[in-house]
Enzyme design. Structure first.
Site, mmCIF file in Angstrom:
data_model
loop_
_atom_site.group_PDB
_atom_site.id
_atom_site.type_symbol
_atom_site.label_atom_id
_atom_site.label_comp_id
_atom_site.label_asym_id
_atom_site.label_seq_id
_atom_site.Cartn_x
_atom_site.Cartn_y
_atom_site.Cartn_z
ATOM 1 N N GLU A 181 88.889 22.599 48.433
ATOM 2 C CA GLU A 181 88.693 24.005 48.805
ATOM 3 C C GLU A 181 89.150 24.215 50.250
ATOM 4 O OE1 GLU A 181 87.475 27.076 47.415
ATOM 5 O OE2 GLU A 181 88.066 27.654 49.454
ATOM 6 N N HIS B 18 52.927 34.007 31.175
ATOM 7 C CA HIS B 18 52.779 32.659 31.735
ATOM 8 C C HIS B 18 52.726 31.648 30.593
ATOM 9 C CE1 HIS B 18 51.424 29.341 34.194
ATOM 10 N NE2 HIS B 18 50.530 29.076 33.255
#
Ligand code: FAD
Length: 466
Positions: free
Chosen positions: A204, A445
């Site tokens: 990169e 949950h």
């Protein structure tokens, strides 16, 4: 000559969605596609096949690296690349056939061939068999997408130097692969082949991967990928590439250091360029930008009011969901509805690595550069019961809230199903839910979503679980 209310050129997520919405609104619609199958880059050689390979290779990698320590014993774990590729092709086939079905269902006339503008109201379709067909259209939507960008100094694509389309269909796992470009496509396909056994190097030019992402997210993702065996050469430029029979020799420069790297394959993933080939834009006088995108106003009109352009063909993030939103908006504008303007700041951006990384809204660096006063809350997946139960407790979610108005400014994260968490947060932005409202969201949950609420709690120094 047939006349249509709307002619869409290109059947990617921008084009086919625009065609369906226009037909739903009672318009007489034609769509033209040069390839054999509908669905564009996304369905044929982009989002879908890459996600199929990402999912399958992730299952394999998870089994290889995590099963034994969790008491799941698999002897002689292997994969059959041929079958894996077939599965990917089946998924693509199913979805492109689905688009065919949707065209029929909505009474949309499909033409296969290259669509070119003859004049601002007439489109000619050049079929593969040499035949031509002309149609008239009151409105035209240009949705011809993009094509992979190449690097002028590299030898042209061959068996060794490939673009993303070829990297989706290797017939064997390369021993080694250099990926040029640390954006979404490079990191996703690099991950696929790394998980399947290839030694992957990512090169990169910039100092960090995914430069547009929130810095904390991209640097954490980089660490995870390094731990998975991907090697990064950041701040690094390729100065030459020489193809030999069995390898490609790359010469790299980083500051004053030079390296050479020998690999079996090179994947060029340096972005995409708008695809206007064959449209005849210049002759008609449709304006384009210096980068070759079609120029449009805020209503996606070109300099001809009845000719629109959407998706990868115009400037902006090259993402399928953005092309779809524009397709719907343009169809509604043509039908005379008041389609709301798109808020481009609220287009989520995701990298489907493992763990996934992504975000929506402002990054922390953007807020700092704009000198905005903000509160920050962070919650780690290692404090989340569901993540720990599935042995995916790595990464975090960060929420950024305006210090004065309490409005949520950004949500970013790296971790399991970040794509879903970020996507499902978009309505909260649109409804301008405040950080405080977020704190009291009634979430089930145990769920991974609870990380979002914990991050919001942390922004108000009320964190319960960390
Ligand atoms: P396209 O999908 O490119 O479609 C354009 C169509 O127009 C093509 O079918 C083309 O054949 C046709 N065409 C071109 N010229 C003519 C002509 N003259 N006549 C007739 N037909 C013509 N985006 C995401 O949001 N999420 C992802 O996970 C994601 N993953 C990706 C992975 C890869 C490997 C790649 C390459 C891309 C990925 N993208 C992803 C980007 C996404 O695919 C594009 O942003 C999206 O497809 C753009 O849609 P579009 O409708 O503008 O154009």
């Amino acid at each position: 000559m047939d006349t249509f209310d709307v002619c869409v050129i290109g059947s990617g997520p921008g084009g086919y969605v625009a065609a369906i919405r226009a037909a739903q609104l009672g318009l007489n619609v034609a769509i033209i596609e040069k390839d054999k199958t509908l669905g564009g880059t996304c369905l044929n050689v982009g989002c879908i096949p890459s996600k199929a390979l990402l999912s399958l290779s992730e299952y394999y990698y998870f089994a290889k690296t995590k099963f034994a320590e969790n008491g799941l014993l698999v002897e002689n774990l292997r994969f059959d690349l041929d079958k894996l590729m077939k599965k990917k092709d089946q998924v693509v086939h199913k979805l492109v056939k689905g688009v065919d079905f949707l065209m029929k269902k909505n009474g949309i006339e499909v033409f296969h061939g290259i669509g070119s503008l003859v004049d601002p109201q007439t489109v000619v379709i050049a079929e593969e068999n040499g035949k031509e067909h002309r149609i008239k259209a009151k409105n035209i939507i240009l949705a011809t997408g993009s094509a992979p960008a190449s690097l002028s100094f590299l030898p042209s694509y061959n068996d060794q130097i490939v673009d993303s389309t070829s990297a989706l269909q290797f017939s064997s796992v390369p021993r080694s692969m250099a990926v040029i470009g640390a954006g979404a496509v490079g990191l996703e396909l690099g991950s696929v082949w790394s998980r399947l056994g290839s030694k992957v190097y990512v090169i990169e030019l910039l100092p960090r991967i995914c430069p547009l992402m929130d810095h904390s997210v991209s640097s954490t993702l980089e660490t995870f990928l390094r731990n998975q065996g991907i090697e990064f050469f950041l701040n690094t430029k390729i100065i030459s590439a020489t193809s030999n029979t069995n390898e490609v020799l790359l010469e790299l420069v980083s500051g004053s250091k030079t390296y050479s790297l020998s690999v079996e394959k090179v994947l060029v993933a340096v972005g995409r360029i708008p695809y206007t080939h064959g449209l005849n834009l210049q002759q008609i006088g449709i304006s384009t930008t210096k980068k070759g995108s079609v120029e449009v106003n805020a209503w996606w009109q070109t300099n001809f009011a009845h000719i629109y352009a959407i998706g990868d063909l115009i400037e902006g993030p090259m993402l399928a969901h953005r092309a779809q939103l524009e397709g719907i908006a343009v169809a509604e504008i043509i039908a005379g509805l008041r389609s709301p303007q798109l808020n481009y700041a609220l287009i989520p951006s995701i990298i489907y690595t493992s763990p996934e990384a992504g975000g929506i809204g402002f990054t922390e660096e953007e807020l700092q550069a704009a000198k905005r006063d903000y509160k920050k809350g962070v919650s780690k997946f290692s404090f989340n019961g569901r993540a720990l139960a599935g042995d995916v407790g790595e990464g975090f979610v960060k929420i950024l809230v305006d210090a004065k108005s309490d409005k949520i400014l950004g949500i970013h994260g790296v971790g399991p199903v970040i794509s879903e968490l970020i996507s499902m947060s978009t309505p909260l932005f649109l409804r301008k839910v405040s950080g405080v409202d977020f704190v009291s969201l009634p979430l089930a949950h145990p769920t991974l979503s609870e990380v979002l609420r914990e991050a919001a709690l942390d922004a108000y120094k009320r964190s319960i679980h960390s």
